[in-house]
Motif scaffolding. Structure first.
Motif, short mmCIF file in Angstrom:
data_model
loop_
_atom_site.label_atom_id
_atom_site.label_comp_id
_atom_site.label_asym_id
_atom_site.label_seq_id
_atom_site.Cartn_x
_atom_site.Cartn_y
_atom_site.Cartn_z
N ARG A 370 0.83 -1.00 0.16
CA ARG A 370 -0.02 -0.09 0.18
C ARG A 370 0.90 1.39 0.09
O ARG A 370 0.59 2.24 -0.54
N LYS A 371 2.04 1.10 0.80
CA LYS A 371 2.92 2.25 0.82
C LYS A 371 3.31 2.71 -0.25
O LYS A 371 3.68 3.73 -0.86
N HIS A 372 4.12 1.60 -1.18
CA HIS A 372 5.12 1.72 -2.23
C HIS A 372 4.63 1.36 -3.63
O HIS A 372 5.25 1.71 -4.54
N ALA A 373 3.42 0.65 -3.67
CA ALA A 373 2.98 0.56 -4.93
C ALA A 373 1.48 0.53 -4.79
O ALA A 373 0.88 -0.50 -4.99
N PRO A 374 0.91 1.77 -4.21
CA PRO A 374 -0.59 1.87 -4.29
C PRO A 374 -1.28 1.22 -5.72
O PRO A 374 -1.10 1.75 -6.66
N GLY A 375 -2.34 0.68 -5.48
CA GLY A 375 -3.02 0.25 -6.68
C GLY A 375 -2.65 -1.14 -7.07
O GLY A 375 -3.39 -1.64 -8.24
N ALA A 376 -1.21 -1.41 -6.96
CA ALA A 376 -0.80 -2.56 -7.63
C ALA A 376 -1.30 -3.80 -7.15
O ALA A 376 -1.85 -4.17 -6.02
N GLU A 377 -1.17 -4.88 -7.93
CA GLU A 377 -1.67 -6.14 -7.66
C GLU A 377 -0.78 -6.82 -6.47
O GLU A 377 0.35 -6.93 -6.59
N VAL A 378 -1.43 -7.45 -5.57
CA VAL A 378 -1.07 -8.21 -4.14
C VAL A 378 -1.27 -9.27 -4.18
O VAL A 378 -2.31 -10.09 -4.45
N ARG A 379 -0.25 -10.42 -4.37
CA ARG A 379 -0.46 -11.69 -4.12
C ARG A 379 -0.21 -12.40 -3.08
O ARG A 379 1.13 -12.24 -2.57
N ILE A 380 -1.03 -13.09 -2.47
CA ILE A 380 -0.84 -13.73 -0.95
C ILE A 380 -0.92 -15.32 -1.08
O ILE A 380 -1.84 -15.90 -1.64
N ARG A 381 0.31 -16.00 -0.82
CA ARG A 381 0.33 -17.44 -1.26
C ARG A 381 0.77 -18.27 0.14
O ARG A 381 1.81 -17.94 0.64
N LEU A 382 -0.21 -18.90 0.74
CA LEU A 382 0.12 -19.60 1.84
C LEU A 382 0.08 -21.21 1.54
O LEU A 382 -1.12 -21.73 1.16
N VAL A 383 1.18 -21.85 1.99
CA VAL A 383 1.53 -23.22 1.36
C VAL A 383 1.72 -24.00 2.84
O VAL A 383 2.39 -23.74 3.47
N TRP A 384 0.74 -25.10 2.95
CA TRP A 384 1.01 -26.06 4.13
C TRP A 384 1.72 -27.28 3.65
O TRP A 384 1.09 -27.94 3.10
N HIS A 385 3.11 -27.22 4.12
CA HIS A 385 3.90 -28.54 3.84
C HIS A 385 3.76 -29.51 4.91
O HIS A 385 3.21 -28.85 6.06
N PRO A 386 3.96 -30.64 4.85
CA PRO A 386 3.90 -31.68 5.79
C PRO A 386 4.62 -31.25 7.24
O PRO A 386 4.09 -31.42 8.22
N ASP A 387 5.68 -30.75 7.17
CA ASP A 387 6.36 -30.23 8.15
C ASP A 387 6.56 -28.73 8.37
O ASP A 387 7.37 -28.32 9.35
N ARG A 388 6.42 -28.04 7.77
CA ARG A 388 6.28 -26.63 7.81
C ARG A 388 5.23 -25.60 7.02
O ARG A 388 4.43 -26.38 6.20
N VAL A 389 5.40 -24.33 7.48
CA VAL A 389 4.12 -23.50 6.82
C VAL A 389 4.97 -22.51 5.98
O VAL A 389 5.95 -21.89 6.79
N GLU A 390 4.82 -21.98 4.87
CA GLU A 390 5.43 -20.89 3.98
C GLU A 390 4.29 -19.89 3.71
O GLU A 390 3.13 -20.47 3.21
N CYS A 391 4.64 -18.74 3.84
CA CYS A 391 3.70 -17.77 3.36
C CYS A 391 4.48 -16.62 2.45
O CYS A 391 5.59 -16.14 2.83
N ALA A 392 4.04 -16.38 1.29
CA ALA A 392 4.81 -15.31 0.37
C ALA A 392 3.86 -14.19 0.23
O ALA A 392 2.55 -14.63 -0.34
#
Length: 453
Positions: A370-392
Motif C-alpha cells: 500500500r505504501k510503495h505500490a498503491p493500486g498494484a496487484e498483491v498476491r498472498i500465497r499460503l502453503v502448508w507443507h507436511p512439516d512446515r508452513v510457508e507464506c509469500a
C-alpha cells in the motif's frame, strides 16, 4: 598507574552491631577482672583496641542507616550497578576521611589485639580475630592487603609473647597451649574471612546477573511493545490514508457515491485500528476475566469457514479456522480486485506464536504494498507443507519517479515493520527473506516467511 584507594566501610545490621558491642563489653569485663595481674601498658593498649572496635562498629551502623535511607553506597562492592529505590535520595560516596578513619581504627584493633593476646591471657585475641575477619572478608581488599594484615597480626602476637617472656607483662606466665590457641584463632579468622569474602563476591555477582537479566527483560519488553504498536498503527493508518486518498480523487471527479463508500471504509479501518490498539494494551496489562471478543466475519477473497474468536497470544495452539479469520480480518479495506489469496495444502493447528507471526507478516506485506505500490496487484500465497508452513506476499515494484497521492505514504516507512517480522520468526526458529525478484511478469517485491509447523 592506578591510584591506591582505601576500601569503604561495609554496612552492618543492628543485630550484628549488638553482637559486636556485647563482645567489646565482655573483653572490658575480663580486663577489669584481670587488672591486678596485668601490666598497665597491656591494659591501656587493650582498652584503646576495644574503643577502636566500638567506634568502627558505630561507623558500620551509620553506613547501614545510609543504605536503608537512600539505597546502597555507589562505591560499595557489588552495588554500583543498582540504582537507589524510587523516591530515595542517592547517598554520597564515602569520603576519604571516613575511609582513613575506618582503616586507622582497624589497624588499632589489629595491633592492639596482637600485642595483648598473650599478656591478657587471651582477651586481646577477640580484637585480633575481629580485625582479621573484617580485613579478609572485604572484597575490595586485595590479597596483598589481607596478607599484610595477617602477617602484621602474627608479628604483633609474637612481640606480645616476647614481652611476656621478658617479664614486662605483669604476673602472667607464657602458656604454650595459650599461644597455640591464639595462633589457631588467627588461622581460623583468616579462613572464615576468606569464606565470607567468597560469599560476598558470589552474592554481588548474583545481584549483577539479576540486574542484567532485568535490563534484558525490560529491553525485550520495549522491543515487543514497539513491534506491536507498529503492527497495529502501520496497517490501520496506512489503509486509512489510502482510502482517504481514493475518496479525495473520487470527490474531485464528482463521484460522491463512491467517495462516501471510501469514507465508510476509512471509518471501518479506524475502528479496527482502535480495537487492535485496545487488544495490544490488554495483552500488555495481562489477561482479563470475561468473554473474549469475537472477530467480525470478513467479506473479502479470504473467507474462513467459521468466524472464530481471536485466541490471543496466550493460547497454546490456534486452529485453522481462527487463523483464517485473523488473516481475513486484514483484507476489508483492501481493494478486492487487486488482492489475490491462494492457500495450498492441508491447514492444521499451529502454535500461537507462529499464528501471530504469520498474521503480522501478511499485515506487513499489505502495508508495504500500500505504501510503495498503491493500486498494484498483491498476491498472498499460503502453503502448508507436511512439516512446515510457508507464506509469500508479493507485489509489483513501483514505477521509478511515479508520484501521485501514494508518494507521501511511501516516505513514512522506517524499516521497523520488516525488522519486527524478522524478530517474530527468529523467536520461533523461522526464516524471513525480503527483496526484489525478477519473473516473467516483471520485477516484484516478495516477502517470504517460513517456519516449522
Amino acid at each position: 598507574m592506578t591510584r591506591f584507594r582505601l576500601p569503604p566501610v561495609a554496612a552492618t545490621t543492628p543485630w550484628s552491631a549488638g553482637i559486636n558491642l556485647a563482645g567489646a563489653l565482655a573483653v572490658l569485663y575480663g580486663l577489669w577482672r584481670g587488672a591486678p595481674h596485668t601490666a598497665a601498658w597491656a591494659l591501656v593498649v587493650t582498652a584503646v583496641g576495644v574503643a577502636a572496635w566500638v567506634a568502627r562498629t558505630a561507623l558500620a551502623v551509620q553506613q547501614g542507616a545510609r543504605q536503608r535511607r537512600g539505597g546502597p553506597d555507589p562505591e560499595a562492592p557489588g552495588t554500583g550497578t543498582h540504582p537507589a529505590p524510587q523516591g530515595a535520595v542517592e547517598p554520597a560516596p564515602q569520603g576519604a576521611g571516613v575511609r582513613a578513619l575506618a582503616a586507622l581504627l582497624l589497624a588499632l584493633m589489629l595491633l592492639g589485639g596482637g600485642l595483648t593476646a598473650v599478656p591478657t591471657q587471651g582477651l586481646g585475641t577477640a580484637l585480633l580475630v575481629v580485625a582479621v575477619l573484617v580485613v579478609t572478608s572485604e572484597p575490595a581488599n586485595s590479597p596483598v592487603v589481607w596478607g599484610t594484615a595477617a602477617l602484621a597480626a602474627a608479628l604483633a602476637t609474637a612481640t606480645g609473647a616476647a614481652l611476656t617472656v621478658a617479664g614486662l607483662a605483669g604476673a602472667v606466665d607464657v602458656n604454650v597451649i595459650g599461644v597455640l590457641a591464639v595462633i589457631a584463632g588467627l588461622i581460623l579468622a583468616v579462613v572464615a574471612g576468606l569464606g565470607r569474602r567468597a560469599q560476598r563476591v558470589l552474592a554481588a555477582e548474583r545481584e549483577r546477573a539479576n540486574a542484567e537479566a532485568v535490563r534484558a527483560q525490560a529491553t525485550a519488553h520495549r522491543v515487543a511493545i514497539a513491534r506491536d504498536l507498529h503492527d497495529v498503527l502501520a496497517h490501520s493508518l496506512g489503509g486509512l490514508v489510502v482510502q482517504l486518498d481514493a475518496a479525495e480523487a473520487l470527490l474531485e471527479a464528482g463521484d460522491t457515491e463512491r467517495a462516501a463508500a471510501r469514507v465508510t471504509a476509512a471509518r471501518r479501518l479506524a475502528v479496527e485500528g482502535l480495537d487492535e490498539a485496545r487488544e495490544a494494551v490488554r495483552a500488555l496489562r495481562g489477561p482479563e476475566q470475561g468473554a473474549p471478543e469475537t472477530v467480525t466475519p470478513a467479506t473479502a477473497t479470504w473467507t474462513p469457514a467459521i468466524a472464530t474468536p481471536d485466541p490471543g497470544p496466550g493460547a497454546a495452539t490456534v486452529d485453522p479456522a481462527a487463523l483464517s479469520a485473523r488473516l481475513a480480518g486484514l483484507l476489508p479495506g483492501e481493494d478486492a480486485a487487486t488482492v489475490h489469496v491462494q492457500e495450498l495444502g492441508e491447514p492444521r493447528a499451529v502454535p500461537a506464536a507462529l499464528a501471530e507471526a504469520l498474521v503480522r507478516a501478511v499485515q506487513e506485506g499489505l502495508s508495504n504494498a500500500r505504501k510503495h505500490a498503491p493500486g498494484a496487484e498483491v498476491r498472498i500465497r499460503l502453503v502448508w507443507h507436511p512439516d512446515r508452513v510457508e507464506c509469500a506476499i508479493e507485489n509489483a515494484m513501483p514505477v521509478e519517479g511515479a508520484g501521485g497521492r501514494g508518494a507521501g505514504l511511501a516516505a513514512t516507512g522506517g524499516g521497523f515493520g520488516l525488522r519486527g517480522v524478522r524478530e517474530r520468526f527468529a523467536a520461533i526458529d523461522g526464516t524471513v527473506t525480503a527483496g526484489t525478484v525478477r519473473t516473467a511478469e516483471g520485477e516484484l517485491f516478495r516477502l517470504r516467511v517460513e517456519a516449522r509447523a
